[in-house]
Scaffold this active site. Structure first.
Site, PDB file in Angstrom:
ATOM      1  N   ASP A   1       0.877  -1.165   0.000  1.00 55.19           N
ATOM      2  CA  ASP A   1       0.000   0.000   0.000  1.00 55.19           C
ATOM      3  C   ASP A   1       0.919   1.220   0.000  1.00 55.19           C
ATOM      4  OD1 ASP A   1      -0.857   0.336   3.536  1.00 55.19           O
ATOM      5  OD2 ASP A   1       1.003   0.542   2.442  1.00 55.19           O
TER       6      ASP A   1
ATOM      7  N   ASP B   1      -8.157  -7.415   1.113  1.00 56.28           N
ATOM      8  CA  ASP B   1      -7.127  -7.626   2.142  1.00 56.28           C
ATOM      9  C   ASP B   1      -7.728  -7.259   3.485  1.00 56.28           C
ATOM     10  OD1 ASP B   1      -6.652  -4.468   1.824  1.00 56.28           O
ATOM     11  OD2 ASP B   1      -5.729  -5.156   3.691  1.00 56.28           O
TER      12      ASP B   1
ATOM     13  N   CYS C   1     -12.524 -28.277   8.197  1.00 50.77           N
ATOM     14  CA  CYS C   1     -11.322 -27.578   7.708  1.00 50.77           C
ATOM     15  C   CYS C   1     -10.177 -28.559   7.469  1.00 50.77           C
ATOM     16  CB  CYS C   1     -10.903 -26.532   8.741  1.00 50.77           C
ATOM     17  SG  CYS C   1      -9.422 -25.601   8.263  1.00 50.77           S
TER      18      CYS C   1
ATOM     19  N   CYS D   1      -6.904 -27.650   7.398  1.00 49.81           N
ATOM     20  CA  CYS D   1      -5.613 -27.016   7.707  1.00 49.81           C
ATOM     21  C   CYS D   1      -4.817 -27.826   8.725  1.00 49.81           C
ATOM     22  CB  CYS D   1      -5.840 -25.593   8.210  1.00 49.81           C
ATOM     23  SG  CYS D   1      -6.131 -25.434   9.973  1.00 49.81           S
TER      24      CYS D   1
ATOM     25  N   CYS E   1      -6.246 -27.951  12.274  1.00 47.91           N
ATOM     26  CA  CYS E   1      -7.441 -28.791  12.435  1.00 47.91           C
ATOM     27  C   CYS E   1      -7.147 -30.275  12.237  1.00 47.91           C
ATOM     28  CB  CYS E   1      -8.526 -28.347  11.446  1.00 47.91           C
ATOM     29  SG  CYS E   1      -9.140 -26.701  11.835  1.00 47.91           S
TER      30      CYS E   1
ATOM     31  N   HIS F   1      -5.072 -21.378  10.918  1.00 47.83           N
ATOM     32  CA  HIS F   1      -6.446 -21.817  10.617  1.00 47.83           C
ATOM     33  C   HIS F   1      -7.271 -20.678  10.009  1.00 47.83           C
ATOM     34  CE1 HIS F   1     -10.509 -23.302  10.894  1.00 47.83           C
ATOM     35  NE2 HIS F   1     -10.806 -22.148  11.480  1.00 47.83           N
TER      36      HIS F   1
HETATM   37  C1  LIG Z   1      -2.919   2.510  -0.163  1.00 52.34           C
HETATM   38  C2  LIG Z   1      -3.288   3.290   1.050  1.00 52.34           C
HETATM   39  N1  LIG Z   1      -4.564   3.935   0.832  1.00 52.34           N
HETATM   40  C3  LIG Z   1      -5.692   3.486   1.365  1.00 52.34           C
HETATM   41  N2  LIG Z   1      -5.684   2.424   2.184  1.00 52.34           N
HETATM   42  C4  LIG Z   1      -6.877   2.039   2.778  1.00 52.34           C
HETATM   43  C5  LIG Z   1      -6.875   0.982   3.703  1.00 52.34           C
HETATM   44  C6  LIG Z   1      -8.089   0.630   4.321  1.00 52.34           C
HETATM   45  N3  LIG Z   1      -8.400  -0.280   5.300  1.00 52.34           N
HETATM   46  C7  LIG Z   1      -9.735  -0.148   5.532  1.00 52.34           C
HETATM   47  N4  LIG Z   1     -10.433  -0.827   6.444  1.00 52.34           N
HETATM   48  C8  LIG Z   1      -9.784  -1.713   7.365  1.00 52.34           C
HETATM   49  N5  LIG Z   1     -10.291   0.787   4.746  1.00 52.34           N
HETATM   50  C9  LIG Z   1      -9.299   1.304   3.995  1.00 52.34           C
HETATM   51  C10 LIG Z   1      -9.285   2.345   3.059  1.00 52.34           C
HETATM   52  C11 LIG Z   1      -8.085   2.710   2.463  1.00 52.34           C
HETATM   53  C12 LIG Z   1      -8.028   3.814   1.541  1.00 52.34           C
HETATM   54  O1  LIG Z   1      -9.043   4.462   1.238  1.00 52.34           O
HETATM   55  N6  LIG Z   1      -6.825   4.176   1.019  1.00 52.34           N
HETATM   56 ZN   LIG Z   2      -8.421 -25.258  10.239  1.00 50.73          ZN
END
Ligand SMILES: CCNc1nc2cc3[nH]c(NC)nc3cc2c(=O)[nH]1
Ligand SMILES: [Zn+2]
Length: 372
Positions: free
Chosen positions: A94, A268, A306, A308, A311, A337
């Site tokens: 990111d 993610d 599961c 894994c 488990c 897990h």
């Molecule tokens: C690449 C960095 N920019 C960037 N990361 C994010 C990471 C997030 N993580 C979550 N919830 C856990 N919302 C997000 C929004 C952004 C977003 O709007 N922008």
């Molecule tokens: Zn498992």
């Protein structure tokens, strides 16, 4: 020539979901895909071989953290992030924008960039579109992210509009600063808060810049699920069908399935690793707080369905004991897990798309997990 190629394999007849494959300089991964989060160049408690054994196709690492520690130059000297952490499959980094707001003690956001204090030693730091890209160029991830402002929730229309326009200006600066577009694919990030008009404006402005992939940002920031789904339904159809769509920071099992149904290809979330570390595991019958006394004498596996390592080899009673005793193996097994659970969930989603039965799968999964 872009660093990645998205292959649309099949569109689900029941929903907006699609089965795809993203080819990168470090191999391909199937979509819809869940990306385990390896914030500090490691998915906490999991070795690269163990990640391969649970079929993780791509992992995410955080620019903010690696910039603060150990610093991108050390990683560059090691030959880049793949060599440094010995992961030879796709990596996405990111751009640090989100972490600065959520982690760092951020001072101010200006046209030039964001000034903040490091969460490690309190030293003054500055991130800009140019520096965020430069760091990611040194780290060498296959997919890198534009530097954007993740707008807090809730936010006034006027503030969101100004921020969207700055995020677009920042996106242009990221493209200009990017040194390796042929080996690192730069994704734009659509913002717009919870305003459909601004989501459309952000999407159109970024579409003009012709990114190889698009992320949808500014969601999973505390808004109700319905609002997130509404923003997806208004934004995803505007994005090119032949490029990956990445919903950032999502998510829990219901959000992954509902996001795939609405055409999202990549997800993610720290959830599986984070709740695993505090003794909560995901099962096909819902969340389980394995540290609970309820499981002290329970000789069954975390989830009988599961496949894994945890488990197949250990009981709830034993894993509960490890967690209570703060034994390292405990959080390794719950993390192992939880990651396998979400990776298997996405594998089942891909199968369901292949057989045009994703809505039926969703209803069955939600019923068993205990969602509405
Ligand atoms: C690449 C960095 N920019 C960037 N990361 C994010 C990471 C997030 N993580 C979550 N919830 C856990 N919302 C997000 C929004 C952004 C977003 O709007 N922008
Ligand atoms: Zn498992």
């Amino acid at each position: 020539m872009s660093a990645i190629r998205y292959e649309l394999i099949k569109k689900c007849k029941q929903t907006g979901a699609r089965l795809g494959r993203v080819y990168t300089p470090h191999g391909y991964f199937d979509t819809p895909a869940f990306m385990p989060v390896g914030t500090q160049a490691t998915v906490k408690g999991m070795s690269p071989d163990e990640l391969k054994s649970i079929e993780a196709g791509i992992i995410l690492s955080n620019t903010y953290h690696l910039h603060i520690r150990p610093g991108e130059d050390i990683i560059k000297e090691a030959g880049g992030l793949h060599k440094f952490m010995n992961w030879d499959r796709p990596i996405l980094t990111d751009s640090g924008g989100f972490q600065v707001f959520s982690l760092g003690d951020f001072r101010k956001i200006e046209e030039e960039g964001v000034t903040f204090k490091s969460h490690v030693d309190g030293s003054k730091k500055f991130l800009s579109p140019e520096s965020a890209i430069k760091i990611q160029n040194k780290l060498g991830a296959d997919i890198i992210m534009a530097f954007d402002e993740c707008i807090p929730y809730p936010a006034e229309f006027h503030y969101v509009k100004k921020s969207v326009e700055r995020t677009t200006r920042w996106a242009k600066r990221c493209i200009k600063a990017h040194e390796n577009p042929e080996t690192q694919a730069l994704f734009g990030i659509v913002q717009g808060g919870m305003y459909k008009e601004l989501r459309r404006q952000s999407a159109y402005e970024l579409l003009e810049l012709d990114f190889p992939g698009y992320a949808i940002g500014g969601l999973s920031v505390g808004e109700p699920a319905e609002e997130m789904y509404e923003m997806l339904e208004c934004t995803v159809p505007l994005l090119p069908e032949d490029k990956p769509r990445y919903l950032m920071g999502v998510g829990s099992p219901d959000y992954l399935v509902e996001g795939a149904i609405r055409g999202i290809d990549m997800f993610d979330c720290v959830l599986p690793t984070r709740i695993g570390r505090n003794g909560t595991v995901l099962t096909s019958r819902g969340r389980m707080i394995i540290r609970d006394a309820l499981y002290a004498r329970d000789q069954s596996p975390i989830d009988p369905d599961c496949d894994c390592y945890a488990c197949k080899n250990f009981t709830r009673s034993y894993i509960r004991h490890l967690i209570k005793a703060k034994e390292v193996l405990g959080i390794r097994l719950t993390t192992w897990h939880n990651l396998r659970f979400l990776l298997n969930l996405m594998k089942n989603v891909r199968e369901a798309i292949k057989e045009d039965r994703l809505l039926d799968f969703r209803n069955e999964f939600f019923k068993n997990f205990g969602y509405n």
